[in-house]
Design a protein around this motif. Structure first.
Motif, PDB file in Angstrom:
ATOM      1  N   ALA A   1      26.497  29.153  75.249  1.00 16.87           N
ATOM      2  CA  ALA A   1      26.676  28.222  74.133  1.00 16.87           C
ATOM      3  C   ALA A   1      25.382  27.896  73.369  1.00 16.87           C
ATOM      4  O   ALA A   1      25.398  27.833  72.138  1.00 16.87           O
ATOM      5  N   PRO A   2      24.216  27.667  74.031  1.00 17.21           N
ATOM      6  CA  PRO A   2      23.007  27.396  73.249  1.00 17.21           C
ATOM      7  C   PRO A   2      22.632  28.530  72.301  1.00 17.21           C
ATOM      8  O   PRO A   2      22.117  28.289  71.212  1.00 17.21           O
ATOM      9  N   ALA A   3      22.885  29.769  72.704  1.00 21.51           N
ATOM     10  CA  ALA A   3      22.605  30.903  71.827  1.00 21.51           C
ATOM     11  C   ALA A   3      23.618  30.978  70.694  1.00 21.51           C
ATOM     12  O   ALA A   3      23.266  31.233  69.530  1.00 21.51           O
ATOM     13  N   VAL A   4      24.889  30.740  71.009  1.00 22.72           N
ATOM     14  CA  VAL A   4      25.924  30.757  69.969  1.00 22.72           C
ATOM     15  C   VAL A   4      25.660  29.659  68.945  1.00 22.72           C
ATOM     16  O   VAL A   4      25.919  29.824  67.754  1.00 22.72           O
ATOM     17  N   ALA A   5      25.116  28.532  69.389  1.00 19.84           N
ATOM     18  CA  ALA A   5      24.808  27.437  68.474  1.00 19.84           C
ATOM     19  C   ALA A   5      23.845  27.875  67.378  1.00 19.84           C
ATOM     20  O   ALA A   5      23.925  27.395  66.245  1.00 19.84           O
ATOM     21  N   ASP A   6      22.935  28.805  67.691  1.00 18.51           N
ATOM     22  CA  ASP A   6      22.019  29.289  66.667  1.00 18.51           C
ATOM     23  C   ASP A   6      22.765  30.099  65.613  1.00 18.51           C
ATOM     24  O   ASP A   6      22.449  30.016  64.423  1.00 18.51           O
ATOM     25  N   LEU A   7      23.756  30.874  66.026  1.00 16.94           N
ATOM     26  CA  LEU A   7      24.582  31.586  65.054  1.00 16.94           C
ATOM     27  C   LEU A   7      25.261  30.588  64.118  1.00 16.94           C
ATOM     28  O   LEU A   7      25.240  30.745  62.891  1.00 16.94           O
TER      29      LEU A   7
ATOM     30  N   GLN B   1      24.420  27.512  63.430  1.00 14.24           N
ATOM     31  CA  GLN B   1      23.450  26.826  62.581  1.00 14.24           C
ATOM     32  C   GLN B   1      23.125  27.658  61.344  1.00 14.24           C
ATOM     33  O   GLN B   1      23.099  27.135  60.217  1.00 14.24           O
ATOM     34  N   ASN B   2      22.905  28.940  61.536  1.00 13.62           N
ATOM     35  CA  ASN B   2      22.570  29.792  60.398  1.00 13.62           C
ATOM     36  C   ASN B   2      23.778  30.068  59.511  1.00 13.62           C
ATOM     37  O   ASN B   2      23.646  30.179  58.283  1.00 13.62           O
ATOM     38  N   PHE B   3      24.971  30.159  60.097  1.00 12.19           N
ATOM     39  CA  PHE B   3      26.176  30.261  59.274  1.00 12.19           C
ATOM     40  C   PHE B   3      26.312  29.032  58.386  1.00 12.19           C
ATOM     41  O   PHE B   3      26.665  29.130  57.210  1.00 12.19           O
ATOM     42  N   ALA B   4      26.040  27.849  58.946  1.00 13.01           N
ATOM     43  CA  ALA B   4      26.179  26.609  58.190  1.00 13.01           C
ATOM     44  C   ALA B   4      25.153  26.520  57.066  1.00 13.01           C
ATOM     45  O   ALA B   4      25.480  26.155  55.931  1.00 13.01           O
ATOM     46  N   LEU B   5      23.901  26.853  57.363  1.00 13.94           N
ATOM     47  CA  LEU B   5      22.838  26.701  56.378  1.00 13.94           C
ATOM     48  C   LEU B   5      22.903  27.736  55.268  1.00 13.94           C
ATOM     49  O   LEU B   5      22.647  27.431  54.093  1.00 13.94           O
TER      50      LEU B   5
ATOM     51  N   THR C   1      31.154  23.896  74.521  1.00 16.74           N
ATOM     52  CA  THR C   1      30.063  22.982  74.835  1.00 16.74           C
ATOM     53  C   THR C   1      29.452  22.512  73.527  1.00 16.74           C
ATOM     54  O   THR C   1      29.259  23.315  72.613  1.00 16.74           O
ATOM     55  N   THR C   2      29.152  21.234  73.421  1.00 16.43           N
ATOM     56  CA  THR C   2      28.494  20.707  72.234  1.00 16.43           C
ATOM     57  C   THR C   2      27.006  20.564  72.529  1.00 16.43           C
ATOM     58  O   THR C   2      26.620  19.946  73.521  1.00 16.43           O
ATOM     59  N   VAL C   3      26.179  21.165  71.667  1.00 16.24           N
ATOM     60  CA  VAL C   3      24.731  21.116  71.872  1.00 16.24           C
ATOM     61  C   VAL C   3      24.049  20.742  70.564  1.00 16.24           C
ATOM     62  O   VAL C   3      24.554  21.035  69.473  1.00 16.24           O
ATOM     63  N   PRO C   4      22.894  20.058  70.636  1.00 18.71           N
ATOM     64  CA  PRO C   4      22.112  19.817  69.425  1.00 18.71           C
ATOM     65  C   PRO C   4      21.515  21.120  68.931  1.00 18.71           C
ATOM     66  O   PRO C   4      21.176  22.003  69.720  1.00 18.71           O
ATOM     67  N   ASP C   5      21.419  21.267  67.607  1.00 15.17           N
ATOM     68  CA  ASP C   5      20.805  22.481  67.086  1.00 15.17           C
ATOM     69  C   ASP C   5      19.295  22.422  67.262  1.00 15.17           C
ATOM     70  O   ASP C   5      18.745  21.469  67.804  1.00 15.17           O
TER      71      ASP C   5
ATOM     72  N   ALA D   1      21.768  18.284  63.707  1.00 14.07           N
ATOM     73  CA  ALA D   1      23.186  18.569  63.606  1.00 14.07           C
ATOM     74  C   ALA D   1      23.685  19.023  64.971  1.00 14.07           C
ATOM     75  O   ALA D   1      22.909  19.229  65.903  1.00 14.07           O
ATOM     76  N   TRP D   2      24.999  19.204  65.069  1.00 14.31           N
ATOM     77  CA  TRP D   2      25.617  19.493  66.348  1.00 14.31           C
ATOM     78  C   TRP D   2      26.550  20.685  66.197  1.00 14.31           C
ATOM     79  O   TRP D   2      27.290  20.786  65.232  1.00 14.31           O
ATOM     80  N   ARG D   3      26.502  21.575  67.144  1.00 11.46           N
ATOM     81  CA  ARG D   3      27.360  22.761  67.105  1.00 11.46           C
ATOM     82  C   ARG D   3      28.161  22.816  68.396  1.00 11.46           C
ATOM     83  O   ARG D   3      27.607  22.655  69.500  1.00 11.46           O
ATOM     84  N   THR D   4      29.431  23.026  68.268  1.00 13.67           N
ATOM     85  CA  THR D   4      30.319  23.104  69.428  1.00 13.67           C
ATOM     86  C   THR D   4      30.799  24.537  69.556  1.00 13.67           C
ATOM     87  O   THR D   4      31.367  25.090  68.609  1.00 13.67           O
ATOM     88  N   ALA D   5      30.554  25.145  70.704  1.00 11.04           N
ATOM     89  CA  ALA D   5      30.810  26.576  70.824  1.00 11.04           C
ATOM     90  C   ALA D   5      31.172  26.965  72.244  1.00 11.04           C
ATOM     91  O   ALA D   5      30.677  26.375  73.208  1.00 11.04           O
ATOM     92  N   PRO D   6      32.002  27.982  72.390  1.00 13.25           N
ATOM     93  CA  PRO D   6      32.175  28.652  73.677  1.00 13.25           C
ATOM     94  C   PRO D   6      31.143  29.765  73.804  1.00 13.25           C
ATOM     95  O   PRO D   6      30.389  30.036  72.860  1.00 13.25           O
ATOM     96  N   ALA D   7      31.097  30.399  74.954  1.00 12.68           N
ATOM     97  CA  ALA D   7      30.296  31.611  75.091  1.00 12.68           C
ATOM     98  C   ALA D   7      30.986  32.753  74.331  1.00 12.68           C
ATOM     99  O   ALA D   7      32.193  32.706  74.067  1.00 12.68           O
TER     100      ALA D   7
END
Length: 454
Positions: free
Chosen positions: A220-226, A228-232, A425-429, A434-440
């Motif tokens: 999930a922490p790695a997916v959160a980076d995806l 974050q960049n999709f959002a921005l 899992t919800t993790v801070p970016d 901001a917050w990203r919620t992601a599965p593996a």
């Protein structure tokens, strides 16, 4: 706060379109290093933002002085600034009166958490690490906001959040645990500390593998980076209008397993129930079963796009960088039935995906990511906090960090997604904003271009 917003509108007077946002934020942070708490700070701030449109010109101002004198000065400075600015032919007008779609998520225990509550979680993290060196933070925050404009829109709301982000270190190798929630009770320092320690210990003796394309499971922490960049860069209405985004509404740009949405009011959502322009938040689906459906808009980018309307994603200062989904979520995949055990190294949410890999890599986190080409969203960066070789569904060997260069949309393109985890899992970016919620995610290919030091 509602009273302050009303007073500012009265000071602006008639004949001017004006909107006022009053926000109060209380942030408390407990930071630790070398397994000791070394900083405990708290800050509470009330700010007032005014935006007005007068004689065809638009200006904004802000203050943290909420006395009559401070508010009068804010109005005077903002009106003077408007007279000096060029005409604004793209002014989209004010948000009309619209009721909120929901109150958002609030937890009194989180909002009122004492330093002891954060220290207890730090202590549990350190103890669970079993003597390893640890470092990180636990923080709690609550925010309340009130918005009013001269068109009659008036809304208010509040939100709370807690986040813990920390590492354990063994022989120079770091193990990561990261979690965010609006419920203090969901952040268990002992669980996070044990997970970080297991990853750190299992990273000893890492080997170097050659660069190339590898099948990967991203936690999930790695997916959160995806996300974050999709959002921005991808689902940002300003980028889309300026043709700097890959997004093509109506096109099947992603694998059918991918559904991306922003849902502040949902069970895992964080944030106020309205945006900086007073538009109520609602669930917005950007990708549905692989098909791109929408991008995020504020009132200005929506007007520029033609028939579109604001999706409730206006942000302070958004004129410069556009509307950004702050609570983007990747929907989980179907449950796999019986629980799968993959060892202490693997986050339980990723275990079902690891079990399906014949030969590939488990990646805990991505960091120092930088966009090389916004249009195709090619990103370069490094792996961090744990990489392991997976063989026949089992973790076998720790691997040294890689540098990668990868198009994020291409990594999730049709046929490229081999599995989506059943739990999120919800993790801070990376910015903590901001917050990203992601599965593996289990992906067919990820392009590693060299060692982390290369």
């Amino acid at each position: 706060m509602e009273d302050i917003a009303r007073r500012v509108l009265e000071m602006v007077g008639p004949g001017v379109e004006a909107e006022v946002f009053v926000g109060h934020t209380a942030l408390a942070l407990t930071r630790f290093a070398n397994s000791f708490i070394h900083q405990n700070v708290a800050d509470a701030t009330t700010s007032v933002r005014l935006r007005l449109h007068a004689d065809g010109r638009t200006a904004s101002g802000s203050t943290t002085v909420t006395t009559d004198e401070g508010l009068t000065g804010l109005v005077r400075r903002t009106r003077e600034a408007a007279r000096l600015l060029p005409p604004d032919p793209g002014w989209p007008g004010l948000a009309p009166p619209t009721p909120l779609a929901g109150a958002g998520n609030w937890d009194e225990a989180t909002a009122r958490a004492a330093p002891d509550a954060r220290a207890d979680r730090v202590r549990a993290f350190v103890d669970a690490a079993g003597g390893l060196e640890t470092a990180g933070y636990c923080r709690t925050m609550y925010a309340a906001g009130a918005f009013a404009n001269s068109a009659g829109q008036s809304v208010s709301g509040r939100t709370a959040e807690v986040a813990m982000d920390a590492i354990a270190r063994a022989g120079g190798a770091d193990g990561l645990a990261r979690l965010a929630s609006w419920r203090l009770s969901e952040v268990d320092g002992a669980v996070l500390g044990a997970r970080a320690a297991a990853k750190a210990r299992a990273s000893a003796g890492a080997v170097e593998l050659p660069p190339g394309r590898y099948e990967v499971v991203l936690e999930a922490p790695a997916v959160a980076d995806l996300l974050q960049n999709f959002a921005l860069y991808g689902f940002n209405g300003k980028s889309y209008n300026e043709r700097r985004s890959f997004a093509e509404p109506g096109a099947e740009q992603f694998d059918k397993a991918i559904t991306l949405a922003d849902d502040t009011l949902g069970a895992t959502g964080l944030g106020l129930p309205f945006d900086a322009e007073g538009t109520p938040k609602r669930r917005v689906t950007f990708v549905s079963s692989g098909a791109t459906e929408a991008v995020a808009h504020d009132r200005r980018t929506a007007a520029e796009a033609g028939a579109a309307e604001s999706t409730g994603h206006a942000m302070p200062g958004g004129g410069a960088f556009g509307a950004v989904p702050a609570s983007m979520r990747l929907e989980p995949g179907p449950a796999s039935g019986a629980a799968v055990e993959a060892g202490a190294v693997v986050d339980p949410a990723a275990a079902p995906l690891v079990a399906g890999v014949e030969r590939g890599l488990l990646v805990t986190d991505l960091w120092y990511t930088r966009v090389l080409d916004p249009k195709s969203l090619v990103v370069t960066g490094l792996t961090r906090n744990g990489v392991w070789l997976i063989e026949n569904g089992e973790i076998t060997t720790p691997v040294r960090n890689f540098r990668f260069t990868q198009s994020y949309p291409q990594a999730l393109a049709p046929g490229a997604v081999l599995g989506v985890g059943p739990d999120v899992t919800t993790v801070p970016d990376g910015w903590g904003a901001a917050w990203r919620t992601a599965p593996a995610l289990h992906l067919a290919s990820w392009n590693f271009t060299g060692g982390a030091s290369g």
